[in-house]
Design a protein around this motif. Sequence first.
Motif: not given
Length: 443
Positions: A66, A69-70, A78-80, A340, A344
């Motif tokens: 993430v 990506w961010n 995106v948060k996980y 996303f 991924y």
Amino acid sequence: MKMQKVTLTLLSAVLSVGMIAGCGNSTNGSATKSSNAPATDAPKKETATLTMWGGVPAESGPQAVVDAWNAKHPETQVKYERFVNDDAGNLKLDTALSVNQGVDLFVNYQLPILNRRVDAGYALDLSEFKEYNIDDKMGKDAASWKIKEKYYGMPTKKNISFVWMNKNMLDAAGLQMPALDWTLQDMTQYAAKLKADKRWGFVQHTAGYSNIMDGVSAGIGFTKADGTSNLDNADLKPAYEGFFNMMHTDKSMPPLGEQLTSKMPVDTMFLKGESAMLGAGEFVFRSANDLKTNPRSFKIAFATIPKASKDSKDYKYAGGLGDVISINAKSKYKQQAWEFLKWYADGGMMPLAAGGRIPSSKDVNPDEAIKLLLGANEATYDIDSLKKVVFGKFPTQVISLPSQVVDARREEYEKYFLKNQSLDVTLGATSKRHNEFLKQNKK
């Protein structure tokens, strides 16, 4: 008088100019003001913040994914969120989905659980996105995850179960690397030749005892044509008998009772050289690559999970694809989540390869994935056998039995391996409990 007249004239002119200016300000004041002020910025777009739920600890790859990506997508962050992949953890995720609270993407690890979420309306039908062909990208094994001929999640990794082998012990015993289609009887012979004082020939991770049973059932069917259980089929007997004989006849494998009561750390035993072979999945790479905690001087080779017997019809190997990521059907950022997810699957997930999660997309370079998987320890593995097993072309299966049936079957085969009931009684009891489940859950 003349001077007064001139003064009045000038005053009248000034007032007229003022009135004209005043009229201009009243009718077009904003335009006049804006022409002298800096241009205003266009309205800023709202940043879409997605929350992805998964079962892998953030530090084992997801956070790196993430973060990557961010850094390149300020418009979509995106948060996980980590959940433990057990009953309690899946209930936590299902609860969040039911109230539509903080879930945009989520990972499914078992087909029956995905089925349940589809029935509840939590998972988006991915067929609304036309520009990405999951079957083409992920291969034919992806179809195991279709529900009513549609994808409600994208499979993203290779699910790999295999036999870990101590190559040094194999060479010392004069044993060749087994054929890819070897049988449980073949493995029994290997285990008997490899056992020694204070060393087992083979140890099995508890989660994998049913792999060979499922391989048989996937070929002959878990149910019969009439819809009743097929878990008592005679073709399943070799899958049970092989382990039983290794435990109680050859004594090349720990008895299940001893394994359960001592909570035997079979992964560590193999890495310490206390067993020549180990039945387990790709998750062992995390320990095998940690040479500081698990120092070893031997090379590790790989073999397929064996077939039940040479007569096994349409046998399917444990594995297939996994880590199936769904989009919340109620997410307000469905398109962003889809973008996303594609990124991924096609390589963005590569940081997870170091922990054993090999991407399944054809766009991912397998050599690059293996380098990440093995890191600096490549010389401690037999790369040829690893590639043959991990990237070989085999008919595979993803377990489709509901968890209640899996648990019932485990309870029955444990009685058999503990010598508390015969094999025929075991198969009959398993089939009976399966039929009871089918009757109770008939739609």
